[in-house]
Scaffold this active site. Sequence first.
Site, mmCIF file in Angstrom:
data_model
loop_
_atom_site.group_PDB
_atom_site.id
_atom_site.type_symbol
_atom_site.label_atom_id
_atom_site.label_comp_id
_atom_site.label_asym_id
_atom_site.label_seq_id
_atom_site.Cartn_x
_atom_site.Cartn_y
_atom_site.Cartn_z
ATOM 1 N N GLU A 88 1.075 35.711 -38.400
ATOM 2 C CA GLU A 88 2.384 36.065 -37.856
ATOM 3 C C GLU A 88 3.237 36.662 -38.978
ATOM 4 O O GLU A 88 3.148 36.232 -40.134
ATOM 5 C CB GLU A 88 3.051 34.813 -37.297
ATOM 6 C CG GLU A 88 4.426 35.051 -36.698
ATOM 7 C CD GLU A 88 5.115 33.753 -36.307
ATOM 8 O OE1 GLU A 88 5.968 33.807 -35.410
ATOM 9 O OE2 GLU A 88 4.805 32.693 -36.900
ATOM 10 N N LYS B 179 5.579 35.525 -27.972
ATOM 11 C CA LYS B 179 5.848 34.152 -28.405
ATOM 12 C C LYS B 179 6.975 33.541 -27.588
ATOM 13 O O LYS B 179 8.034 34.147 -27.394
ATOM 14 C CB LYS B 179 6.200 34.149 -29.896
ATOM 15 C CG LYS B 179 6.413 32.763 -30.490
ATOM 16 C CD LYS B 179 6.731 32.861 -31.978
ATOM 17 C CE LYS B 179 6.960 31.512 -32.614
ATOM 18 N NZ LYS B 179 7.311 31.631 -34.056
ATOM 19 N N CYS C 255 2.266 30.124 -33.834
ATOM 20 C CA CYS C 255 3.046 29.262 -34.722
ATOM 21 C C CYS C 255 3.716 28.082 -34.012
ATOM 22 O O CYS C 255 3.044 27.163 -33.579
ATOM 23 C CB CYS C 255 4.073 30.109 -35.481
ATOM 24 S SG CYS C 255 4.655 29.320 -37.017
#
Length: 506
Positions: free
Chosen positions: A95, A194, A226
């Site tokens: 990321e 995300k 993440c």
Amino acid sequence: MDVSNVLIFCLVSLINHANGYNYLDIVKVAVYEHNVTLPPFTVIPVTRDEAVRNMMENLKVIEYQAKKASDQMLKVFPVIERITIRGAKLLVLPEDGLYGYLFTRRTIYPYLEQIPDPKDPASTPCPTSRAGSEVQCFLSRLAMETAMFIVANMGDKQPCNKSIDTHCPLDGHYQYNTDVIYNPSGKLIAKYHKYNLFYEPAFDVPNEPEIVTFETPFGLFGVFTCFDILFHDPPIELIQNKGVRNIVFPTAWFDALPHLSAVGFHSAFAVKWEINLLAANIHHPKQNAQGSGIYSIDGFTAYTYDNKDQNGRLLVSSIPILKSKPKADNSQNRFLRVHDGLKTSNYQVSDSEFKAPVFHDIYDFVLVSGDYGKREICQKDLCCSIVYNRTENKNDLYAFGAFDGLHTYQGTYYLQVCTLLKCQNTNFKSCGVDTTYAATTFEYLKMTSTSNGYIYPEVMLSNNGMLELSNRWNFTKDGVLSVIENLENPLLSASLISRVYSKDKV
């Protein structure tokens, strides 16, 4: 069949069953922990040309590592060199790996590209660069040249109409933190926005969590990013309800010791769910951002955690090919707890108990002493127990603790944690303070928890001040963490980290 062919046949048969896996049931994959070259900080947006030049600095490094991963040969049997598993078939990049993370909504805009729906004809390969799609074309070409699936993270901009869409931002477009997946033909086959952002003012949250999967010749994969890993959606929906057992995981993970180091929690996630998790982190040790790994059902096949070296690190390893599972019954957590007679009510506090903060949560602790023994500790509805045998070092102080509550620092989520951890020094007030040094090894350890949440087991060791993982421990389906042989190095912490998703908004 002549003698030489018989010999080769026998050797191949031996290879096929090495390490418990059939040769045909493994695949070689890679993750790259990238030391991102950050563009100069600015409060005024740069031009698109400047943004592309900045990203190309990182893409050129990524290109070199991708070709290195695709060219690697793994010798399955050293005597017969032609029996090999060729280069990696899939590469995961981190990321924020193209431009970093120091942006506002305005300053990141030149770095964004409008990414088409994978079902759109515009997602077909573009071997030559197109204005406004330079990064997409680069990744498409790289996937073709390396014959790999490539998973990368970039910024997506999507126009919207404020008169029709009540969620449309004032500037008339959405900005998403986005994972893109290209197949070996260079086609965009999936993208994921995300959902659980971590202090990312440059990006918008999608209206709904996206459940994104993609097919490969070696299994069905899911994707999330993440901070997503700490929440129910999309991870639990993908794994528990869709049966996905292979996850690609771009991340920019900043360690939150003692329980949320990148390698510690990500390996715990793979063990708990019995999946392959391919985690690629950025490498910025000065910001405590390091730790990538190729994790599988028994722990790890490869990982890196180096807070001293400033260089990035390519990991290439073989993983078992895991088939998808049927939809699980999620009416309750799948594990029946082994309570070992823990007292869940009328618990009496002993004189040796104390409270101390761990990552801004107040734990109840009891000190751990002697070469062997048993300890119990409770907080609210959670009770924890350990039985241990160790080689005690007088310079090391250990405490066994419990936390049952809503964590509210750098994110809000409900935790129930049982943890055995090494204190920073011999003062009990230092228990829970970050440390990476320990000298005490444990020969036996069994830890149980009364939590009915989703339990993630984590074991962290110390190797001369460097965090280290171990595969010498077990986590059973009744939720018990146990060490049955000497750990390779001194123990920093052993924890049962339970997420109670239903209480996140309490």
